[in-house]
Design a protein around this motif. Sequence first.
Motif, mmCIF file in Angstrom:
data_model
loop_
_atom_site.group_PDB
_atom_site.id
_atom_site.type_symbol
_atom_site.label_atom_id
_atom_site.label_comp_id
_atom_site.label_asym_id
_atom_site.label_seq_id
_atom_site.Cartn_x
_atom_site.Cartn_y
_atom_site.Cartn_z
ATOM 1 N N LEU A 9 45.517 41.761 49.931
ATOM 2 C CA LEU A 9 44.923 40.616 50.618
ATOM 3 C C LEU A 9 45.539 40.508 52.001
ATOM 4 C CD1 LEU A 9 45.085 39.958 47.404
ATOM 5 C CD2 LEU A 9 44.441 37.667 48.113
ATOM 6 N N ARG A 10 44.692 40.328 53.009
ATOM 7 C CA ARG A 10 45.154 40.217 54.386
ATOM 8 C C ARG A 10 44.565 38.950 54.999
ATOM 9 N NH1 ARG A 10 43.823 45.470 53.404
ATOM 10 N NH2 ARG A 10 41.730 45.203 54.278
ATOM 11 N N ASP A 11 45.435 37.948 55.182
ATOM 12 C CA ASP A 11 45.042 36.664 55.781
ATOM 13 C C ASP A 11 43.817 36.078 55.076
ATOM 14 O OD1 ASP A 11 47.061 36.838 57.770
ATOM 15 O OD2 ASP A 11 45.789 38.220 58.915
ATOM 16 N N ALA A 12 43.790 36.177 53.767
ATOM 17 C CA ALA A 12 42.632 35.733 52.987
ATOM 18 C C ALA A 12 42.638 34.223 52.782
ATOM 19 C CB ALA A 12 42.598 36.433 51.638
ATOM 20 N N ALA A 13 41.448 33.666 52.658
ATOM 21 C CA ALA A 13 41.278 32.243 52.354
ATOM 22 C C ALA A 13 40.159 32.095 51.343
ATOM 23 C CB ALA A 13 40.963 31.453 53.619
ATOM 24 N N PHE A 14 40.369 31.206 50.371
ATOM 25 C CA PHE A 14 39.399 30.998 49.299
ATOM 26 C C PHE A 14 39.183 29.508 49.075
ATOM 27 C CE2 PHE A 14 42.084 34.698 48.125
ATOM 28 C CZ PHE A 14 41.134 35.701 48.292
ATOM 29 N N GLY A 15 38.024 29.165 48.530
ATOM 30 C CA GLY A 15 37.758 27.772 48.215
ATOM 31 C C GLY A 15 36.466 27.607 47.463
ATOM 32 N N TYR A 16 35.929 26.399 47.554
ATOM 33 C CA TYR A 16 34.714 26.035 46.834
ATOM 34 C C TYR A 16 33.783 25.335 47.813
ATOM 35 C CZ TYR A 16 37.926 26.821 42.950
ATOM 36 O OH TYR A 16 38.848 27.374 42.103
ATOM 37 N N HIS A 19 35.130 23.591 51.040
ATOM 38 C CA HIS A 19 36.516 23.158 50.880
ATOM 39 C C HIS A 19 37.425 24.370 50.667
ATOM 40 C CE1 HIS A 19 40.012 20.891 49.832
ATOM 41 N NE2 HIS A 19 40.006 21.290 48.573
ATOM 42 N N VAL A 20 38.301 24.644 51.620
ATOM 43 C CA VAL A 20 39.246 25.746 51.516
ATOM 44 C C VAL A 20 40.474 25.277 50.743
ATOM 45 C CG1 VAL A 20 40.723 27.342 52.780
ATOM 46 C CG2 VAL A 20 38.436 26.805 53.646
ATOM 47 N N VAL A 21 40.787 25.954 49.646
ATOM 48 C CA VAL A 21 41.911 25.582 48.789
ATOM 49 C C VAL A 21 43.149 26.401 49.113
ATOM 50 C CG1 VAL A 21 42.746 25.517 46.394
ATOM 51 C CG2 VAL A 21 40.378 24.861 46.924
ATOM 52 N N LEU A 22 42.949 27.670 49.431
ATOM 53 C CA LEU A 22 44.059 28.592 49.646
ATOM 54 C C LEU A 22 43.804 29.346 50.943
ATOM 55 C CD1 LEU A 22 46.496 29.321 47.686
ATOM 56 C CD2 LEU A 22 45.262 31.434 47.237
ATOM 57 N N ARG A 23 44.817 29.457 51.807
ATOM 58 C CA ARG A 23 44.598 30.083 53.108
ATOM 59 C C ARG A 23 45.798 30.948 53.494
ATOM 60 N NH1 ARG A 23 42.543 26.486 56.411
ATOM 61 N NH2 ARG A 23 42.246 24.847 54.851
ATOM 62 N N ASP A 24 45.572 31.858 54.439
ATOM 63 C CA ASP A 24 46.627 32.695 55.027
ATOM 64 C C ASP A 24 47.380 33.499 53.973
ATOM 65 O OD1 ASP A 24 46.001 31.581 57.524
ATOM 66 O OD2 ASP A 24 47.391 29.924 57.214
ATOM 67 N N ILE A 52 40.725 36.753 44.210
ATOM 68 C CA ILE A 52 40.888 38.201 44.120
ATOM 69 C C ILE A 52 39.753 38.822 43.320
ATOM 70 C CG2 ILE A 52 42.364 40.039 43.215
ATOM 71 C CD1 ILE A 52 44.761 38.185 43.760
ATOM 72 N N LEU A 53 39.317 38.115 42.282
ATOM 73 C CA LEU A 53 38.276 38.639 41.392
ATOM 74 C C LEU A 53 36.866 38.318 41.870
ATOM 75 C CD1 LEU A 53 39.962 37.668 37.993
ATOM 76 C CD2 LEU A 53 39.939 39.906 39.102
ATOM 77 N N GLY A 54 36.745 37.587 42.985
ATOM 78 C CA GLY A 54 35.427 37.265 43.516
ATOM 79 C C GLY A 54 34.714 36.156 42.786
ATOM 80 N N LEU A 55 35.470 35.260 42.135
ATOM 81 C CA LEU A 55 34.872 34.196 41.330
ATOM 82 C C LEU A 55 34.813 32.858 42.054
ATOM 83 C CD1 LEU A 55 36.568 35.052 37.899
ATOM 84 C CD2 LEU A 55 34.301 35.747 38.732
ATOM 85 N N VAL A 56 35.360 32.791 43.265
ATOM 86 C CA VAL A 56 35.242 31.598 44.104
ATOM 87 C C VAL A 56 34.797 32.050 45.494
ATOM 88 C CG1 VAL A 56 36.956 30.243 42.837
ATOM 89 C CG2 VAL A 56 37.681 31.675 44.765
ATOM 90 N N ASP A 57 34.496 31.098 46.355
ATOM 91 C CA ASP A 57 33.999 31.432 47.690
ATOM 92 C C ASP A 57 35.091 32.060 48.548
ATOM 93 O OD1 ASP A 57 31.486 30.429 47.087
ATOM 94 O OD2 ASP A 57 31.998 28.402 47.742
ATOM 95 N N PHE A 58 34.703 33.105 49.263
ATOM 96 C CA PHE A 58 35.598 33.812 50.167
ATOM 97 C C PHE A 58 35.393 33.246 51.566
ATOM 98 C CE2 PHE A 58 36.285 37.687 52.880
ATOM 99 C CZ PHE A 58 37.655 37.770 52.683
ATOM 100 N N ALA A 59 36.455 32.677 52.155
ATOM 101 C CA ALA A 59 36.311 31.960 53.418
ATOM 102 C C ALA A 59 36.765 32.753 54.630
ATOM 103 C CB ALA A 59 37.092 30.641 53.350
ATOM 104 N N ALA A 60 37.756 33.631 54.471
ATOM 105 C CA ALA A 60 38.277 34.358 55.630
ATOM 106 C C ALA A 60 39.147 35.511 55.157
ATOM 107 C CB ALA A 60 39.085 33.423 56.537
ATOM 108 N N GLY A 61 39.461 36.427 56.112
ATOM 109 C CA GLY A 61 40.371 37.519 55.826
ATOM 110 C C GLY A 61 39.714 38.689 55.128
ATOM 111 N N GLU A 62 40.537 39.497 54.471
ATOM 112 C CA GLU A 62 40.059 40.698 53.794
ATOM 113 C C GLU A 62 40.712 40.836 52.425
ATOM 114 O OE1 GLU A 62 39.495 44.202 56.765
ATOM 115 O OE2 GLU A 62 41.251 43.071 57.453
ATOM 116 N N VAL A 63 39.961 41.353 51.465
ATOM 117 C CA VAL A 63 40.465 41.648 50.129
ATOM 118 C C VAL A 63 39.983 43.036 49.736
ATOM 119 C CG1 VAL A 63 40.529 40.991 47.699
ATOM 120 C CG2 VAL A 63 40.406 39.217 49.457
ATOM 121 N N ASP A 64 40.922 43.924 49.440
ATOM 122 C CA ASP A 64 40.593 45.252 48.925
ATOM 123 C C ASP A 64 40.993 45.343 47.467
ATOM 124 O OD1 ASP A 64 39.741 45.962 51.424
ATOM 125 O OD2 ASP A 64 41.462 47.245 51.900
ATOM 126 N N MET A 65 40.190 46.081 46.698
ATOM 127 C CA MET A 65 40.501 46.347 45.298
ATOM 128 C C MET A 65 40.398 47.849 45.063
ATOM 129 S SD MET A 65 41.065 43.425 43.660
ATOM 130 C CE MET A 65 40.701 43.751 41.934
#
Length: 259
Positions: A9-16, A19-24, A52-65
């Motif tokens: 994860l690189r500067d990733a942000a997630f939420g619903y 509403h962003v719940v997790l950032r940076d 990480i699993l793609g089950l919530v909204d992706f707001a910013a950054g990058e995620v590789d699997m």
Amino acid sequence: MLVNTLAELRDAAFGYDDHVVLRDVSTTIDAGDFMAIVGPNGAGKSTLVKGILGLVDFAAGEVDMFGVPASALKDRWRVGYVPQRQTAGGPIPTTVKELVSSGRLARQGLFGRNSARDRMAVEQAMERVGVHHLAHTPVHRLSGGQQRRVLIARALAGDAQLLVLDEPTAGVDVDAQAAVVEVLADLSADGVTVVVVTHDLEPFAQLLTRVLWVSRGRITYDGEPTQAIIAAASEPFSHHDHGDEQPRETMPDDLRPGG
């Protein structure tokens, strides 16, 4: 191809929604990790694994699997997920074997047939978690600890290389907790990478390689499972972690990185 970093994860942000719940969030899950994600209620622990699993909204950054952008990952069977609140039973009677077999669907494809290899994978998954003798038992008749093991078997039936579990020992008695931890220890020894969201590190203390501490929507510790970290994380979080009040701060000042 052998991939040493299973998730990055690189500067990733997630939420619903908006509403962003997790950032940076910048971190990795490496092959062979036994990682725990800890923190107060509402801090963003479950949102992190769901992101990480793609089950919530992706707001910013990058995620590789597994070396590719998460959105482009085709081999979803490589990741097994055991959610926190999902019950193994349902209104329609389902046996242990039927539920575990459903974990094989990602390997079979939409029109795949149940092959001898599929059946063997299901049998092996049940054997690995110690529920083989319950194969024909309706899931709703099982104890909470047995149901957790069945859900782990379902995740393993697809040959998962990364196993993500949200509160796997919550709500079950001490003996059931020990049984679940023993299963995860065996899987880790067999090379499965394990990530657990938990409120209590003590049951996993001998297995941990890394701890991520989440507080107020950010990762505030990412490092070794020292005794001080394990002790601090295993203390009951205060009632202030609930409702609209701010969650308790991450850890005592002397435990902070650089403290």
